[in-house]
Design a protein around this motif. Structure first.
Motif, mmCIF file in Angstrom:
data_model
loop_
_atom_site.group_PDB
_atom_site.id
_atom_site.type_symbol
_atom_site.label_atom_id
_atom_site.label_comp_id
_atom_site.label_asym_id
_atom_site.label_seq_id
_atom_site.Cartn_x
_atom_site.Cartn_y
_atom_site.Cartn_z
ATOM 1 N N SER A 45 0.919 -1.301 -0.067
ATOM 2 C CA SER A 45 -0.160 0.039 0.094
ATOM 3 C C SER A 45 1.098 1.130 -0.079
ATOM 4 O O SER A 45 0.290 2.545 -0.085
ATOM 5 N N GLY A 46 2.350 1.106 0.164
ATOM 6 C CA GLY A 46 2.988 2.185 0.045
ATOM 7 C C GLY A 46 3.564 2.879 1.296
ATOM 8 O O GLY A 46 4.072 3.743 1.400
ATOM 9 N N ILE A 47 3.444 2.070 2.457
ATOM 10 C CA ILE A 47 3.881 2.658 3.773
ATOM 11 C C ILE A 47 5.154 1.607 4.308
ATOM 12 O O ILE A 47 5.228 0.424 3.596
ATOM 13 N N GLU A 48 5.720 1.924 5.142
ATOM 14 C CA GLU A 48 6.751 1.060 5.734
ATOM 15 C C GLU A 48 6.003 0.320 7.128
ATOM 16 O O GLU A 48 5.609 0.914 8.020
ATOM 17 N N PRO A 49 6.057 -0.963 6.781
ATOM 18 C CA PRO A 49 5.377 -1.736 7.945
ATOM 19 C C PRO A 49 6.313 -2.097 8.966
ATOM 20 O O PRO A 49 7.538 -2.289 8.700
ATOM 21 N N VAL A 50 5.771 -2.334 10.001
ATOM 22 C CA VAL A 50 6.476 -2.567 11.335
ATOM 23 C C VAL A 50 5.572 -3.851 12.188
ATOM 24 O O VAL A 50 4.575 -3.369 12.632
ATOM 25 N N VAL A 51 6.129 -4.777 12.524
ATOM 26 C CA VAL A 51 5.208 -5.822 13.168
ATOM 27 C C VAL A 51 5.545 -5.685 14.708
ATOM 28 O O VAL A 51 6.810 -5.752 15.129
#
Length: 266
Positions: A45-51
């Motif tokens: 979706s164009g964002i930086e994910p963080v778990v």
């Protein structure tokens, strides 16, 4: 100029509708999820994910420190899809824990890196019984706290954490009852209706507009007044995301941002 934004709860119903608003406006977004599978979706979706789990304070502190955000947006929930009645009993307890412990952890992490503003979702139906319509200055039902239901206790704890997060500017958006994509409800409820897109739009506007405090966010109704959000944030309850992120998409977003300020002011 885009800002660095930490979106806690990026895969929530509101989070999903907020992402395109943030990315189209040029913000750099770090969004949280507890699922590696959902992290892949966030990346697309164009964002930086963080778990990260909001209850793991150390991990959350590291994630926020790495992200270096100017703005934190709190859209974390623990509610089942469609508010499944069979699951709601335990879900309400889990959601209240998110609002209390999770919000405390998020506030502490934000304070540790000098975040300027924290925007959090709250509820518009926790006011003390009295004359209507309720305004943001109307007292919340804080008396006899042990007798309150679990949801109200969670909301009050959340607002207390956010409103007292100085030097961070704390904003709480007191949302009505949501419907629309991802909520499990296609039609507006009879009381305090709010489309999920309009809810996301309020969070988006709160990045640059309005001062610290609470804002009622709901479609026109007799129970709560929403004039403050309209005047201070430039919010419009009729806002809806277009079907496609194209040139018409940007035209539609700018149309709702037209007026005394631009949707994309820095």
């Amino acid at each position: 100029m885009g800002k660095r934004i930490f979106l806690a709860g990026a895969t929530s119903a509101i989070g999903k509708r907020l992402i395109p608003l943030l990315t189209q406006a040029g913000h750099h977004v770090v969004g949280t999820t507890r699922s590696t599978v959902k992290a892949e979706t966030l990346a697309r979706s164009g964002i930086e994910p963080v778990v990260v789990d909001v209850f793991d304070a150390d991990a959350l502190n590291r994630a926020v420190k790495t992200a270096e955000p100017e703005i934190v947006i709190h859209q974390l929930t623990a509610l089942p899809p469609g508010l499944d009645p069979a699951l709601m009993g335990e879900a309400l307890k889990a959601n209240a824990r998110v609002r209390k412990e999770g919000t405390q952890n998020l506030v502490h992490a934000a304070q540790g890196v000098g975040v300027r503003r924290l925007i959090a979702q709250s509820l518009a139906w926790v006011y003390m019984p009295g004359p209507q319509p309720f305004t943001e200055a109307s007292p919340l039902y804080t008396g006899a706290i042990d007798e309150l239901d679990v949801s109200k206790r969670g909301v009050i704890a959340l607002e207390d954490s956010v409103m007292n997060a100085a030097p961070i500017e704390g904003i709480v958006l007191r949302y009505g009852r949501m419907y629309g994509p991802g909520t499990g409800f296609d039609s507006p409820p009879s009381a305090l209706p709010l489309h999920v897109d309009a809810a996301a739009y309020a969070a988006f506007l709160s990045i640059d507009h309005g001062g610290p405090g609470a804002y009622n966010i709901a479609e026109p109704n007799d129970e709560v007044a929403t004039a403050k959000a309209v005047a201070d944030l430039g919010w419009n309850p009729a806002f809806r995301l277009p079907m496609k992120k194209s040139a018409p998409y940007m035209k539609e977003v700018r149309r709702f941002g037209a007026g005394r300020f631009s949707l994309y002011s820095s």
